[in-house]
Motif scaffolding. Structure first.
Motif, PDB file in Angstrom:
ATOM      1  N   GLU A  84       0.844  -1.201   0.000  1.00  0.00           N
ATOM      2  CA  GLU A  84       0.000   0.000   0.000  1.00  0.00           C
ATOM      3  C   GLU A  84       0.878   1.249   0.000  1.00  0.00           C
ATOM      4  OE1 GLU A  84      -3.586   1.082   0.203  1.00  0.00           O
ATOM      5  OE2 GLU A  84      -3.569  -0.771  -0.953  1.00  0.00           O
ATOM      6  N   TYR A  85       0.389   2.295  -0.623  1.00  0.00           N
ATOM      7  CA  TYR A  85       1.125   3.542  -0.849  1.00  0.00           C
ATOM      8  C   TYR A  85       1.644   4.212   0.419  1.00  0.00           C
ATOM      9  CZ  TYR A  85      -2.864   6.197   0.845  1.00  0.00           C
ATOM     10  OH  TYR A  85      -3.849   6.724   1.640  1.00  0.00           O
ATOM     11  N   ASP A  86       0.965   4.005   1.559  1.00  0.00           N
ATOM     12  CA  ASP A  86       1.328   4.729   2.774  1.00  0.00           C
ATOM     13  C   ASP A  86       2.281   3.961   3.685  1.00  0.00           C
ATOM     14  OD1 ASP A  86      -0.618   2.855   3.419  1.00  0.00           O
ATOM     15  OD2 ASP A  86      -1.760   4.203   4.704  1.00  0.00           O
ATOM     16  N   TYR A  87       2.780   2.815   3.219  1.00  0.00           N
ATOM     17  CA  TYR A  87       3.767   2.070   3.995  1.00  0.00           C
ATOM     18  C   TYR A  87       5.123   2.755   3.902  1.00  0.00           C
ATOM     19  CZ  TYR A  87       0.982  -2.048   5.162  1.00  0.00           C
ATOM     20  OH  TYR A  87       0.055  -2.898   5.705  1.00  0.00           O
ATOM     21  N   ASP A  88       5.948   2.509   4.891  1.00  0.00           N
ATOM     22  CA  ASP A  88       7.297   3.046   4.957  1.00  0.00           C
ATOM     23  C   ASP A  88       8.184   2.340   3.936  1.00  0.00           C
ATOM     24  OD1 ASP A  88      10.158   3.036   6.244  1.00  0.00           O
ATOM     25  OD2 ASP A  88       9.023   4.624   7.257  1.00  0.00           O
ATOM     26  N   ILE A  89       9.191   3.045   3.407  1.00  0.00           N
ATOM     27  CA  ILE A  89      10.073   2.411   2.432  1.00  0.00           C
ATOM     28  C   ILE A  89      10.850   1.251   3.051  1.00  0.00           C
ATOM     29  CG2 ILE A  89      10.264   4.413   0.918  1.00  0.00           C
ATOM     30  CD1 ILE A  89      13.114   4.831   2.027  1.00  0.00           C
ATOM     31  N   GLN A  90      11.068   1.297   4.353  1.00  0.00           N
ATOM     32  CA  GLN A  90      11.748   0.182   5.008  1.00  0.00           C
ATOM     33  C   GLN A  90      10.910  -1.097   4.877  1.00  0.00           C
ATOM     34  OE1 GLN A  90      14.915   0.395   6.194  1.00  0.00           O
ATOM     35  NE2 GLN A  90      14.784  -1.819   6.364  1.00  0.00           N
ATOM     36  N   ASP A  91       9.576  -0.942   4.947  1.00  0.00           N
ATOM     37  CA  ASP A  91       8.684  -2.092   4.750  1.00  0.00           C
ATOM     38  C   ASP A  91       8.829  -2.641   3.332  1.00  0.00           C
ATOM     39  OD1 ASP A  91       7.559  -1.844   7.343  1.00  0.00           O
ATOM     40  OD2 ASP A  91       6.176  -0.303   6.625  1.00  0.00           O
ATOM     41  N   ALA A  92       8.953  -1.738   2.365  1.00  0.00           N
ATOM     42  CA  ALA A  92       9.106  -2.153   0.972  1.00  0.00           C
ATOM     43  C   ALA A  92      10.429  -2.897   0.771  1.00  0.00           C
ATOM     44  CB  ALA A  92       9.026  -0.947   0.040  1.00  0.00           C
ATOM     45  N   ILE A  93      11.489  -2.398   1.385  1.00  0.00           N
ATOM     46  CA  ILE A  93      12.800  -3.052   1.277  1.00  0.00           C
ATOM     47  C   ILE A  93      12.729  -4.461   1.860  1.00  0.00           C
ATOM     48  CG2 ILE A  93      15.179  -3.006   2.136  1.00  0.00           C
ATOM     49  CD1 ILE A  93      14.913   0.139   1.988  1.00  0.00           C
ATOM     50  N   GLU A  94      12.140  -4.583   3.034  1.00  0.00           N
ATOM     51  CA  GLU A  94      12.026  -5.894   3.675  1.00  0.00           C
ATOM     52  C   GLU A  94      11.175  -6.850   2.840  1.00  0.00           C
ATOM     53  OE1 GLU A  94      10.667  -5.098   7.678  1.00  0.00           O
ATOM     54  OE2 GLU A  94      12.457  -3.891   8.094  1.00  0.00           O
ATOM     55  N   LEU A  95      10.095  -6.321   2.245  1.00  0.00           N
ATOM     56  CA  LEU A  95       9.224  -7.147   1.411  1.00  0.00           C
ATOM     57  C   LEU A  95       9.977  -7.636   0.170  1.00  0.00           C
ATOM     58  CD1 LEU A  95       6.364  -8.291   1.042  1.00  0.00           C
ATOM     59  CD2 LEU A  95       5.743  -6.127  -0.062  1.00  0.00           C
ATOM     60  N   MET A  96      10.732  -6.745  -0.459  1.00  0.00           N
ATOM     61  CA  MET A  96      11.525  -7.130  -1.632  1.00  0.00           C
ATOM     62  C   MET A  96      12.528  -8.218  -1.279  1.00  0.00           C
ATOM     63  SD  MET A  96      12.541  -3.778  -3.784  1.00  0.00           S
ATOM     64  CE  MET A  96      11.323  -2.905  -4.738  1.00  0.00           C
ATOM     65  N   MET A  97      13.200  -8.036  -0.159  1.00  0.00           N
ATOM     66  CA  MET A  97      14.198  -9.020   0.252  1.00  0.00           C
ATOM     67  C   MET A  97      13.536 -10.355   0.586  1.00  0.00           C
ATOM     68  SD  MET A  97      16.706  -6.507   2.432  1.00  0.00           S
ATOM     69  CE  MET A  97      17.596  -7.815   3.207  1.00  0.00           C
ATOM     70  N   ASP A  98      12.414 -10.295   1.284  1.00  0.00           N
ATOM     71  CA  ASP A  98      11.711 -11.502   1.681  1.00  0.00           C
ATOM     72  C   ASP A  98      11.192 -12.281   0.469  1.00  0.00           C
ATOM     73  OD1 ASP A  98      10.470 -13.282   3.624  1.00  0.00           O
ATOM     74  OD2 ASP A  98       8.554 -12.353   3.027  1.00  0.00           O
ATOM     75  N   LYS A  99      10.668 -11.561  -0.516  1.00  0.00           N
ATOM     76  CA  LYS A  99      10.070 -12.204  -1.694  1.00  0.00           C
ATOM     77  C   LYS A  99      11.059 -12.402  -2.840  1.00  0.00           C
ATOM     78  CE  LYS A  99       5.904 -12.327   0.057  1.00  0.00           C
ATOM     79  NZ  LYS A  99       5.241 -13.572   0.383  1.00  0.00           N
ATOM     80  N   GLY A 100      12.237 -11.791  -2.733  1.00  0.00           N
ATOM     81  CA  GLY A 100      13.247 -11.944  -3.785  1.00  0.00           C
ATOM     82  C   GLY A 100      12.861 -11.276  -5.086  1.00  0.00           C
ATOM     83  N   VAL A 101      12.260 -10.082  -4.997  1.00  0.00           N
ATOM     84  CA  VAL A 101      11.848  -9.351  -6.201  1.00  0.00           C
ATOM     85  C   VAL A 101      12.556  -8.004  -6.264  1.00  0.00           C
ATOM     86  CG1 VAL A 101       9.596 -10.480  -6.356  1.00  0.00           C
ATOM     87  CG2 VAL A 101       9.814  -8.364  -5.045  1.00  0.00           C
TER      88      VAL A 101
END
Length: 179
Positions: A84-101
């Motif tokens: 979601e647009y209002d999440y912190d970029i740190q959440d996005a980084i962790e999600l990318m690392m977790d999902k490998g995307v």
């Protein structure tokens, strides 16, 4: 401590939406026209997948298939990673690392608004770190207190070079030396 930077603040790529029954050829032309590398596949107002230029290259072009005869639903990635647009970029980084995307679909109330890439997030972090260093260097300039080597006044001191020699001077002397 890092201030909250939301995913929306670093979003550079708007979502291009296509239909699952569009031909790969049509989608490739849409991607090229919009100068983007990803499209969101939406059916009945629901996000069902994404397709990237890499999907088209690997699954169609490299295999010698005709993109005019293949529907994008056949090569799309189902259930794309999203945030979601209002999440912190740190959440996005962790999600990318977790999902490998390397890219994440950004949504606003479940509707696609764009993509954020690993490069976008790195650029945001680099900009933040650069700004933080600038603030630290400005603060460190005024943290030195003592007696001015020119006029003898006590106060904040600044390092200057006079005749090739380092001197610590007050703001008034610094201003007169620089003029």
């Amino acid at each position: 401590m890092m201030p909250k930077i939301t995913v929306e603040q670093v979003l550079k790529r708007k979502a291009v939406v296509v239909k699952p029954d569009d031909s790969v050829d049509k989608v490739a032309k849409i991607l090229a026209k919009n100068k983007v590398s990803s499209a969101v596949i939406v059916e009945n107002e629901e996000i069902i997948g994404i397709v990237t230029d890499r999907d088209i290259l690997d699954k169609i072009v490299a295999k010698g298939k005709n993109p005019k005869h293949i529907k994008v639903r056949e090569i799309m990635t189902k259930n794309p990673v999203r945030i979601e647009y209002d999440y912190d970029i740190q959440d996005a980084i962790e999600l990318m690392m977790d999902k490998g995307v390397r890219r994440i679909l950004v949504t606003k109330l479940g509707k696609p608004i764009g993509f954020v890439t690993a490069a976008d997030l790195l650029a945001a972090l680099a900009m933040y770190n650069s700004e933080e260093q600038e603030v630290e260097s400005v603060e460190s300039e005024t943290e030195v207190y003592g007696i001015c080597e020119v006029c003898g006044q006590y106060g904040p001191l600044y390092k200057v070079y006079i005749g090739g020699q380092e001197k610590w001077v007050c703001e008034n002397c610094k201003d007169s030396i620089e003029q």
